[in-house]
Design a protein around this motif. Structure first.
Motif, PDB file in Angstrom:
ATOM      1  N   UNK A   1       0.842  -1.176   0.000  1.00  0.00           N
ATOM      2  CA  UNK A   1       0.000   0.000   0.000  1.00  0.00           C
ATOM      3  C   UNK A   1       0.887   1.240   0.000  1.00  0.00           C
ATOM      4  N   UNK A   2       0.503   2.229  -0.765  1.00  0.00           N
ATOM      5  CA  UNK A   2       1.287   3.457  -0.843  1.00  0.00           C
ATOM      6  C   UNK A   2       1.152   4.263   0.433  1.00  0.00           C
ATOM      7  N   UNK A   3       2.203   5.005   0.717  1.00  0.00           N
ATOM      8  CA  UNK A   3       2.189   5.845   1.903  1.00  0.00           C
ATOM      9  C   UNK A   3       2.561   7.260   1.482  1.00  0.00           C
ATOM     10  N   UNK A   4       1.767   8.216   1.897  1.00  0.00           N
ATOM     11  CA  UNK A   4       2.016   9.607   1.575  1.00  0.00           C
ATOM     12  C   UNK A   4       2.358  10.359   2.844  1.00  0.00           C
ATOM     13  N   UNK A   5       3.322  11.245   2.763  1.00  0.00           N
ATOM     14  CA  UNK A   5       3.733  12.041   3.902  1.00  0.00           C
ATOM     15  C   UNK A   5       3.040  13.393   3.820  1.00  0.00           C
ATOM     16  N   UNK A   6       2.055  13.594   4.687  1.00  0.00           N
ATOM     17  CA  UNK A   6       1.315  14.848   4.729  1.00  0.00           C
ATOM     18  C   UNK A   6       1.766  15.701   5.912  1.00  0.00           C
ATOM     19  N   UNK A   7       2.992  15.586   6.318  1.00  0.00           N
ATOM     20  CA  UNK A   7       3.457  16.277   7.517  1.00  0.00           C
ATOM     21  C   UNK A   7       4.177  17.569   7.176  1.00  0.00           C
ATOM     22  N   UNK A  23       3.438  17.003  -6.381  1.00  0.00           N
ATOM     23  CA  UNK A  23       3.987  15.655  -6.553  1.00  0.00           C
ATOM     24  C   UNK A  23       3.141  14.605  -5.846  1.00  0.00           C
ATOM     25  N   UNK A  24       2.635  14.941  -4.680  1.00  0.00           N
ATOM     26  CA  UNK A  24       1.760  14.011  -3.955  1.00  0.00           C
ATOM     27  C   UNK A  24       0.454  13.826  -4.717  1.00  0.00           C
ATOM     28  N   UNK A  25      -0.118  14.909  -5.214  1.00  0.00           N
ATOM     29  CA  UNK A  25      -1.343  14.812  -6.007  1.00  0.00           C
ATOM     30  C   UNK A  25      -1.117  13.980  -7.267  1.00  0.00           C
ATOM     31  N   UNK A  26       0.043  14.156  -7.889  1.00  0.00           N
ATOM     32  CA  UNK A  26       0.395  13.374  -9.078  1.00  0.00           C
ATOM     33  C   UNK A  26       0.435  11.883  -8.736  1.00  0.00           C
ATOM     34  N   UNK A  27       1.094  11.531  -7.653  1.00  0.00           N
ATOM     35  CA  UNK A  27       1.183  10.124  -7.250  1.00  0.00           C
ATOM     36  C   UNK A  27      -0.194   9.549  -6.918  1.00  0.00           C
ATOM     37  N   UNK A  28      -1.049  10.353  -6.298  1.00  0.00           N
ATOM     38  CA  UNK A  28      -2.411   9.898  -6.009  1.00  0.00           C
ATOM     39  C   UNK A  28      -3.182   9.643  -7.299  1.00  0.00           C
ATOM     40  N   UNK A  29      -2.990  10.513  -8.295  1.00  0.00           N
ATOM     41  CA  UNK A  29      -3.631  10.312  -9.591  1.00  0.00           C
ATOM     42  C   UNK A  29      -3.163   9.041 -10.273  1.00  0.00           C
ATOM     43  N   UNK A  30      -1.861   8.786 -10.216  1.00  0.00           N
ATOM     44  CA  UNK A  30      -1.319   7.563 -10.816  1.00  0.00           C
ATOM     45  C   UNK A  30      -1.857   6.330 -10.098  1.00  0.00           C
ATOM     46  N   UNK A  31      -1.940   6.386  -8.784  1.00  0.00           N
ATOM     47  CA  UNK A  31      -2.478   5.251  -8.025  1.00  0.00           C
ATOM     48  C   UNK A  31      -3.937   4.977  -8.396  1.00  0.00           C
ATOM     49  N   UNK A  32      -4.740   6.034  -8.509  1.00  0.00           N
ATOM     50  CA  UNK A  32      -6.150   5.851  -8.878  1.00  0.00           C
ATOM     51  C   UNK A  32      -6.281   5.312 -10.297  1.00  0.00           C
ATOM     52  N   UNK A  33      -5.420   5.751 -11.200  1.00  0.00           N
ATOM     53  CA  UNK A  33      -5.480   5.298 -12.593  1.00  0.00           C
ATOM     54  C   UNK A  33      -5.024   3.858 -12.742  1.00  0.00           C
ATOM     55  N   UNK A  34      -4.069   3.446 -11.929  1.00  0.00           N
ATOM     56  CA  UNK A  34      -3.525   2.092 -12.061  1.00  0.00           C
ATOM     57  C   UNK A  34      -4.323   1.056 -11.293  1.00  0.00           C
ATOM     58  N   UNK A  35      -5.017   1.487 -10.252  1.00  0.00           N
ATOM     59  CA  UNK A  35      -5.764   0.537  -9.439  1.00  0.00           C
ATOM     60  C   UNK A  35      -4.885  -0.315  -8.554  1.00  0.00           C
ATOM     61  N   UNK A  36      -3.658   0.114  -8.317  1.00  0.00           N
ATOM     62  CA  UNK A  36      -2.734  -0.673  -7.497  1.00  0.00           C
ATOM     63  C   UNK A  36      -3.236  -0.880  -6.075  1.00  0.00           C
ATOM     64  N   UNK A  38      -6.490  -0.791  -5.136  1.00  0.00           N
ATOM     65  CA  UNK A  38      -7.926  -1.082  -5.161  1.00  0.00           C
ATOM     66  C   UNK A  38      -8.436  -0.979  -6.579  1.00  0.00           C
ATOM     67  N   UNK A  39      -9.696  -0.656  -6.700  1.00  0.00           N
ATOM     68  CA  UNK A  39     -10.310  -0.547  -8.016  1.00  0.00           C
ATOM     69  C   UNK A  39      -9.815   0.701  -8.749  1.00  0.00           C
ATOM     70  N   UNK A  40      -9.749   0.624 -10.062  1.00  0.00           N
ATOM     71  CA  UNK A  40      -9.379   1.769 -10.892  1.00  0.00           C
ATOM     72  C   UNK A  40     -10.490   2.812 -10.782  1.00  0.00           C
ATOM     73  N   UNK A  41     -10.112   4.065 -10.532  1.00  0.00           N
ATOM     74  CA  UNK A  41     -11.067   5.169 -10.435  1.00  0.00           C
ATOM     75  C   UNK A  41     -10.566   6.288 -11.345  1.00  0.00           C
ATOM     76  N   UNK A  42     -11.035   6.279 -12.591  1.00  0.00           N
ATOM     77  CA  UNK A  42     -10.557   7.247 -13.570  1.00  0.00           C
ATOM     78  C   UNK A  42     -11.004   8.668 -13.253  1.00  0.00           C
TER      79      UNK A  42
END
Length: 90
Positions: A1-7, A23-36, A38-42
């Protein structure tokens, strides 16, 4: 599972709004697009990539276009609306 540092403690005030980096938003977008994770959420992927592009992430526009090519016009409209709401909230 991905981990994001929001500190980012630079605001130092109670109730201060938090805005993750592009960069964090970009990584979140890639995770949602890939479904790594959970489910893919375009719709969410498009929203996050749109926000990342707005924040200056280098490849966000390209990936957003790739995601949009797989979406209907209604889904794109929903993603754009979600991005506007996110901006208004944050």
């Amino acid at each position: 599972m991905a981990r994001f540092d929001f500190t980012d403690h630079s605001t130092g005030t109670i109730g201060a709004s938090f805005t993750p980096s592009a960069d964090v938003l970009f990584q979140m977008g890639i995770l949602c697009a890939s479904g790594r994770d959970g489910a893919v959420d375009l719709v969410a992927a498009h929203m996050y990539l749109n926000l990342a592009d707005r924040g200056g992430a280098e490849d966000a526009a390209y990936h957003r276009q790739q995601v949009a090519a797989q979406m209907t016009k209604l889904e794109i409209a929903k993603a754009l609306r979600a991005a506007r709401e996110w901006i208004a909230f944050h």
